[in-house]
Design a protein around this motif. Structure first.
Motif, PDB file in Angstrom:
ATOM      1  N   THR A   4      -4.047  -5.171  72.547  1.00  0.00           N
ATOM      2  CA  THR A   4      -3.847  -4.435  73.790  1.00  0.00           C
ATOM      3  C   THR A   4      -2.896  -5.205  74.701  1.00  0.00           C
ATOM      4  N   MET A   5      -2.447  -4.524  75.730  1.00  0.00           N
ATOM      5  CA  MET A   5      -1.499  -5.118  76.669  1.00  0.00           C
ATOM      6  C   MET A   5      -1.798  -4.581  78.065  1.00  0.00           C
ATOM      7  N   THR A   6      -1.736  -5.455  79.053  1.00  0.00           N
ATOM      8  CA  THR A   6      -1.932  -5.007  80.432  1.00  0.00           C
ATOM      9  C   THR A   6      -0.700  -4.242  80.903  1.00  0.00           C
ATOM     10  N   ASP A   7      -0.845  -3.541  82.021  1.00  0.00           N
ATOM     11  CA  ASP A   7       0.298  -2.833  82.614  1.00  0.00           C
ATOM     12  C   ASP A   7       1.437  -3.797  82.917  1.00  0.00           C
ATOM     13  N   ALA A   8       1.102  -4.974  83.448  1.00  0.00           N
ATOM     14  CA  ALA A   8       2.128  -5.960  83.804  1.00  0.00           C
ATOM     15  C   ALA A   8       2.899  -6.425  82.577  1.00  0.00           C
ATOM     16  N   ALA A   9       2.193  -6.668  81.471  1.00  0.00           N
ATOM     17  CA  ALA A   9       2.855  -7.116  80.243  1.00  0.00           C
ATOM     18  C   ALA A   9       3.719  -5.998  79.662  1.00  0.00           C
ATOM     19  N   ALA A  10       3.205  -4.784  79.628  1.00  0.00           N
ATOM     20  CA  ALA A  10       3.971  -3.654  79.088  1.00  0.00           C
ATOM     21  C   ALA A  10       5.251  -3.434  79.887  1.00  0.00           C
ATOM     22  N   SER A  11       5.157  -3.533  81.196  1.00  0.00           N
ATOM     23  CA  SER A  11       6.326  -3.368  82.055  1.00  0.00           C
ATOM     24  C   SER A  11       7.365  -4.453  81.783  1.00  0.00           C
ATOM     25  N   ARG A  12       6.896  -5.690  81.640  1.00  0.00           N
ATOM     26  CA  ARG A  12       7.807  -6.817  81.404  1.00  0.00           C
ATOM     27  C   ARG A  12       8.494  -6.697  80.045  1.00  0.00           C
TER      28      ARG A  12
END
Length: 107
Positions: A4-12
């Motif tokens: 899984t990935m957090t919103d912050a990681a996905a955005s980056r």
């Protein structure tokens, strides 16, 4: 099995891929290294291997090879900013110990 990935990681990651101008996604893997034995690897993916598993997370593809998946199953990739420092953080439920610098782990 899942990554899984957090919103912050996905955005980056999405920003990195756009600036790069292409690619299939981001490879999350492990290599033998560091004080504790294993280190995380992040790199762009241009071609898939036969043993790759692909996770689509918020429009971003995360690719994990079968060998790494054994150690990374259940891991959440996050992107954090702490003061002047920023970077990816791995929340890995399989890690039993990490080195003091946070660069490697042990299962």
């Amino acid at each position: 099995m899942a990554i899984t990935m957090t919103d912050a990681a996905a955005s980056r990651v999405s920003d990195f891929l756009q600036k790069r101008g292409g690619g299939i996604g981001l490879r999350l893997g492990i290599k033998t290294s560091g004080c504790s034995g294993l280190a995380y690897v992040l790199e762009f993916v241009d071609e898939l291997a036969d043993d790759d598993q692909v996770f689509e997370i918020q429009g971003v593809r995360v690719v994990v090879d079968a060998k790494s998946m054994i150690y990374l199953d259940g891991t959440e990739l996050d992107f954090v900013k702490e003061g002047l420092n920023e970077g990816f953080k791995f929340n890995n439920p399989n890690a039993t110990d990490e080195c003091g610098c946070g660069e490697s782990f042990h299962v």
